[in-house]
Enzyme design. Structure first.
Site, PDB file in Angstrom:
ATOM      1  N   ASP A 185       0.768  -1.100   0.001  1.00  0.00           N
ATOM      2  CA  ASP A 185      -0.053  -0.001  -0.168  1.00  0.00           C
ATOM      3  C   ASP A 185       1.011   1.121  -0.011  1.00  0.00           C
ATOM      4  O   ASP A 185       2.235   1.206   0.299  1.00  0.00           O
ATOM      5  CB  ASP A 185      -1.041   0.068   1.137  1.00  0.00           C
ATOM      6  CG  ASP A 185      -2.200   0.940   0.987  1.00  0.00           C
ATOM      7  OD1 ASP A 185      -2.267   1.800   0.036  1.00  0.00           O
ATOM      8  OD2 ASP A 185      -3.123   0.731   1.648  1.00  0.00           O
TER       9      ASP A 185
HETATM   10  C1  BGC Z   1      -5.054   3.281  -0.109  1.00  0.00           C
HETATM   11  C2  BGC Z   1      -4.905   2.434  -1.354  1.00  0.00           C
HETATM   12  C3  BGC Z   1      -4.785   2.913  -2.538  1.00  0.00           C
HETATM   13  C4  BGC Z   1      -3.437   3.606  -2.403  1.00  0.00           C
HETATM   14  C5  BGC Z   1      -3.233   4.461  -3.945  1.00  0.00           C
HETATM   15  C6  BGC Z   1      -3.855   4.209  -0.182  1.00  0.00           C
HETATM   16  O1  BGC Z   1      -3.684   5.166   0.921  1.00  0.00           O
HETATM   17  O2  BGC Z   1      -5.136   2.689   1.088  1.00  0.00           O
HETATM   18  O3  BGC Z   1      -6.314   1.861  -1.160  1.00  0.00           O
HETATM   19  O4  BGC Z   1      -4.824   2.230  -3.520  1.00  0.00           O
HETATM   20  O5  BGC Z   1      -3.526   4.592  -1.353  1.00  0.00           O
HETATM   21  O6  BGC Z   1      -4.054   5.644  -4.104  1.00  0.00           O
END
Ligand code: BGC
Length: 864
Positions: free
Chosen positions: A251
């Site tokens: 993530d």
């Molecule tokens: C989120 C993800 C997301 C990523 C990219 C993170 O803060 O938890 O679900 O895909 O950001 O935007």
């Protein structure tokens, strides 16, 4: 509680299964092996780190193009976080799950692949398959359900659909990112049974049935290690036991330690370029902290992903025959009406004829007509266009709330509000609209009524470039600058244009963001100073509440010039250069009591009142959890007052997850539309007027917070204890003996069904169930047949019953039909902690078929 081990002390090799033999997979793998062999250590480690926010670097020496990733899950945002790169916005994931239709989820996936290809995206950062553990979870709207079986089936359809279009998925967030509070640091302590039977189960089902090409590991820890360093769950379980052969991406910013991430099975650290991989990983290999073989394993996984999506020269993509094009608007509308859950639809006696149109005199509530006893009563919905007048109210009826907040945000080219949808569907003069209550207490990003563009200038004021600005929110990542603009020359960015008010009065304008700003309105400067982050917290300044900077009296329909300039000169050595700020605005505030009174008058004068109530992005969003389930603002008061004035009151709940409905029993109908996506208002009109049936069934139990058995989302000393074990959602409600407002699986249609017979045929451990049912109403309909499995001898360690299978059927009036559902082996298994394995629990079970977990019409007993 027994918890699963964190990382075992012995080092487990990373057992990524490698396709062997002949055929396209083996041929692709051979290209991957050759490409891997051609790379030196620096190139390999570079490939494992983001080059920027969304891309991996290209490696021309092996014919590899940059791999582009994008959020997900309801649309494909693309590399630009901006409304000038629009995307089809589908209904929220809770809505998709409410269709209980994996085939529809697959069709959604096919559309998303088409969108991804249109935007040059190779991997979609979706689906989110965490569970609705607590109704307070801030990203509840972005996950499917409280039930692992339903979540796994919908997720499987979705992944199959996206990947059938040649685009990869990253099933996320592996695992147990079920709440947002302290999500970067929380250690979720979860017993092994709960982990296997609930939280891992959807991931396992999707890996088995849809073979995803990617997975995203979560921010949080599980029983000790963070998920980006979880050798046990990633290497042993996901890759080892389940045979996952895709790439594991962190993530965003979750990877924190070079060696621990690599040995924990993390392949890609995002975003970049400043990550724990790249040069830091090359150094760790040279220092002997990690083995180059482990780097090779990760690179192989990434190259395989690149080969599958068709960006590695010489490798045939996994999909060469693309699905037929999909009409995005039509599909968004179809999913929306198929997801709407009609919670309540009461028979209402005919009302007195409506008062004539025009100014109304308060005459008291329209009264039922007890003096016409022979006229049969009918449920309030569907409305019959041409025979009814409608008083629509609620701020969200006009300014539609179509999606939840955070990384799931996309920017559609158009949105159809409930007001737009009903205006188009009802005859001229049959609809009135009043705001009634406005749930948003703060300014919103400048949007409706604004015509804006951006102008970039250097330090001498010379224009370097311009770009369109569909809204007042500007967010440029590295590389997103308009043509001709470079970071080294860029000094200021101006949002400039006009605003044409739709209401006269005092308008408030403001700024969200940190930095030096100048705000002018109608040529007058209202703010020219530094707006500093609140208490030094930069996050708060970017995503926190906007700051009011000007109050201006405007006249409806008379445009005013608007300009907001930020000095953006950024230091060259920043890890990631993002330019982001928003011009915000709020219309004149009106007396809340007067707004309600206006809506009540309109409701009294109409045959039917439709009130749209909603949450806001300050209530449901990524980044924080909710503290209660109350609707914001005076919306409850509005519903009560309208319902007292008109017995034919229909409440439309526009929210991604449960909200309290203290007025529930006082209104004729409650229709839950979730966050319905860009075509939501059109789908609402379809359902209210009966052109379509509301097809949704609750994917999660709907009850009050006070009654909900599992609610805790706040860690204590960094730990969130999943002490309820396998009892979440309906499993917990049943164990606690509590009755929610509406049970899991509930949802009404516009026809009626009789469940006529059930048969179960056991062939060894395989049980096939046949349910016959008849459409006993007078219009065609669709029904979701739900099968629950209940041990005949209750076991306190197991739920009383659980969802084991489901299917949809359709039938014409009077027609009977059949659902044939095979119960998976896993439905009879529990995770046996002493042997750390699945155990088939032999014995006698009731198979209960029905319309929800509490409405079980038919039962058959089977012994396995
Ligand atoms: C989120 C993800 C997301 C990523 C990219 C993170 O803060 O938890 O679900 O895909 O950001 O935007």
């Amino acid at each position: 509680m027994t918890t699963t081990p964190g990382n075992p002390t012995t080092l487990i090799p990373t057992p990524t299964p490698t396709p062997t033999g002949h055929g396209p997979d083996a041929a692709r793998e051979a290209v991957v092996s050759a490409a891997l062999a051609a790379l030196d250590l620096d190139a390999k480690t570079r490939l494992l780190a983001g080059q920027d926010m969304w891309r991996l670097p290209a490696l021309p020496e092996i014919g590899l193009a940059p791999l582009v990733m994008s959020d997900g899950p309801i649309g494909v945002r693309g590399r630009r976080w901006s409304a000038d790169d629009p995307s089809v916005a589908l209904p929220s994931p809770t809505a998709l799950a409410a269709t209980w239709d994996p085939d529809l989820a697959e069709r959604a996936g096919v559309l998303l692949a088409q969108e991804a290809r249109r935007k040059g995206v190779h991997v979609l950062l979706a689906p989110t398959v965490n569970l609705h553990r607590s109704p307070l979870g801030g990203r509840h709207f972005e996950a499917y359900s409280e039930d692992p079986c339903l979540t796994g089936r919908i997720g499987t359809g979705y992944v199959r659909g996206v990947q059938s279009g040649g685009v990869g998925t990253t099933v996320k967030h592996f695992v147990a990112n079920d709440a947002e509070t302290d999500r970067f640091t929380v250690d979720n302590r979860i017993g092994e049974r709960a982990l296997r039977e609930l939280y891992l189960a959807p991931f396992e089902a999707i890996v088995e049935n849809a073979h995803p090409w990617g997975i995203m590991t979560a921010y949080n820890s599980v029983n000790g290690p963070t998920m980006t360093e979880h050798r046990y769950l990633v290497n042993e379980v996901l890759r080892g036991a389940w045979g996952f052969d895709g790439a594991n991406v962190s993530d965003w910013t979750a990877a924190r330690d070079t060696a621990a991430a690599l040995t924990g099975g993390l392949d890609i650290a995002m975003p970049g370029p400043n990550t724990v991989y790249g040069p830091a990983l090359a150094r760790a290999v040279r220092d002997g902290a990690v083995a180059e073989a482990a780097v090779d394993t990760a690179v192989r996984n990434v190259l395989r992903l690149a080969a599958r999506v068709g960006i590695l020269d010489g490798a045939e993509p996994a999909v060469t025959d693309l699905p037929a094009p999909v009409d995005g608007e039509a599909l968004a509308r179809e999913i929306a009406h198929r997801s709407f859950v009609l919670l309540r639809n009461e028979p209402i006696r005919p009302t007195a004829p409506p008062a004539p149109a025009g100014p109304t005199t308060p005459t008291g509530p329209a009264s039922p007509t007890p003096d016409i006893p022979d006229i049969p009563t009918a449920p309030v919905l569907p409305l019959i266009p041409g025979t009814t007048t409608v008083a629509l109210s609620g701020a969200a009826a006009r300014d539609a709330r179509i999606l939840g907040g955070g990384s799931a945000t996309v920017f559609p080219a158009r949105t159809v509000s409930p007001l737009d949808g009903l205006t188009a569907a009802l005859p001229e003069g049959a609809l009135t609209y009043s705001i009634g209550a406005d749930p948003s207490t703060e300014m919103a990003v400048a949007d409706r009524g604004f015509t804006l563009r951006t102008v970039c200038r250097d330090a001498d004021g010379e224009i370097l470039g311009t770009a369109s600005a569909p809204s007042g929110h500007l967010q440029w990542m590295d590389g997103d600058l308009p043509g001709g603009v470079t970071h080294d020359r860029l000094h200021t960015v101006e949002l400039t244009g006009t605003y044409t008010p739709r209401a006269s009065g005092t308008h408030t304008f403001g700024i969200r963001g940190a930095g030096a700003f100048t705000l002018t309105l109608g040529g007058r400067t209202h703010f020219d100073a530094l707006q500093a982050p609140a208490e030094g917290d930069p996050f708060e300044a970017l995503f926190g509440p906007p700051v009011p900077r000007a109050e201006v009296d405007l006249i409806a329909g008379e445009p005013v010039e608007v300009s907001l300039t930020q000095v953006v000169a950024l230091p060259a050595d920043l890890p990631l250069r993002i330019i982001t700020f928003s011009l915000t605005h709020q219309e004149p505030r009106r007396d809340p009591d007067a707004l309600i009174a206006e809506a009540v008058e309109a409701a009294r004068a109409a045959d039917t009142a439709v009130v749209v109530v909603a949450t806001t992005d300050r209530v449901e969003s990524e980044g924080f959890d909710r503290t209660d389930l109350a609707l914001p603002g005076r919306q409850d008061d509005l519903v009560r007052a309208v319902a007292a004035a008109n017995p034919r009151t229909v409440v439309v709940v526009n929210a991604g997850s449960p909200v309290d409905m203290p007025w529930h029993d006082d209104v004729a109908a409650v229709l839950l539309t979730w966050f319905p996506g860009q075509e939501g208002g059109a789908a609402l009109a379809d359902v209210l007027t009966g052109a379509e049936e509301p097809g949704g069934r609750l994917p999660t139990t709907w009850g009050t917070l006070a009654d909900a058995p599992v609610t805790e989302v706040t860690p204590t000393d960094g730990v969130l204890d999943y002490r309820e074990g396998v009892f979440i959602g309906y499993r917990a409600w049943e164990r606690a003996g509590r009755t929610p407002l509406h049970p899991f699986g509930h949802g009404l249609g516009y026809t009626t069904w009789a469940h006529e017979s059930i048969e179960a045929h056991a062939d060894g451990p395989t049980v096939t169930v046949t349910v016959r049912l008849r459409n006993t109403g007078d219009r065609p309909g669709r029904e979701t047949v739900q099968l629950y499995l209940a041990p005949t001898t209750p076991d306190p360690d197991r739920p009383a019953r659980w969802l084991a299978g489901f299917a949809s059927v359709e039938a014409a009036p009077g027609e009977s039909t059949e659902a044939v559902i095979e119960l998976p082996h896993r439905a009879f298994e529990i995770w046996h902690e002493p042997t750390a394995s699945w155990s088939f629990v032999k014995g006698s079970y009731e198979i209960q078929a029905g319309r929800s977990i509490t409405d079980r019409a038919l039962t058959v007993t089977t012994t396995v």
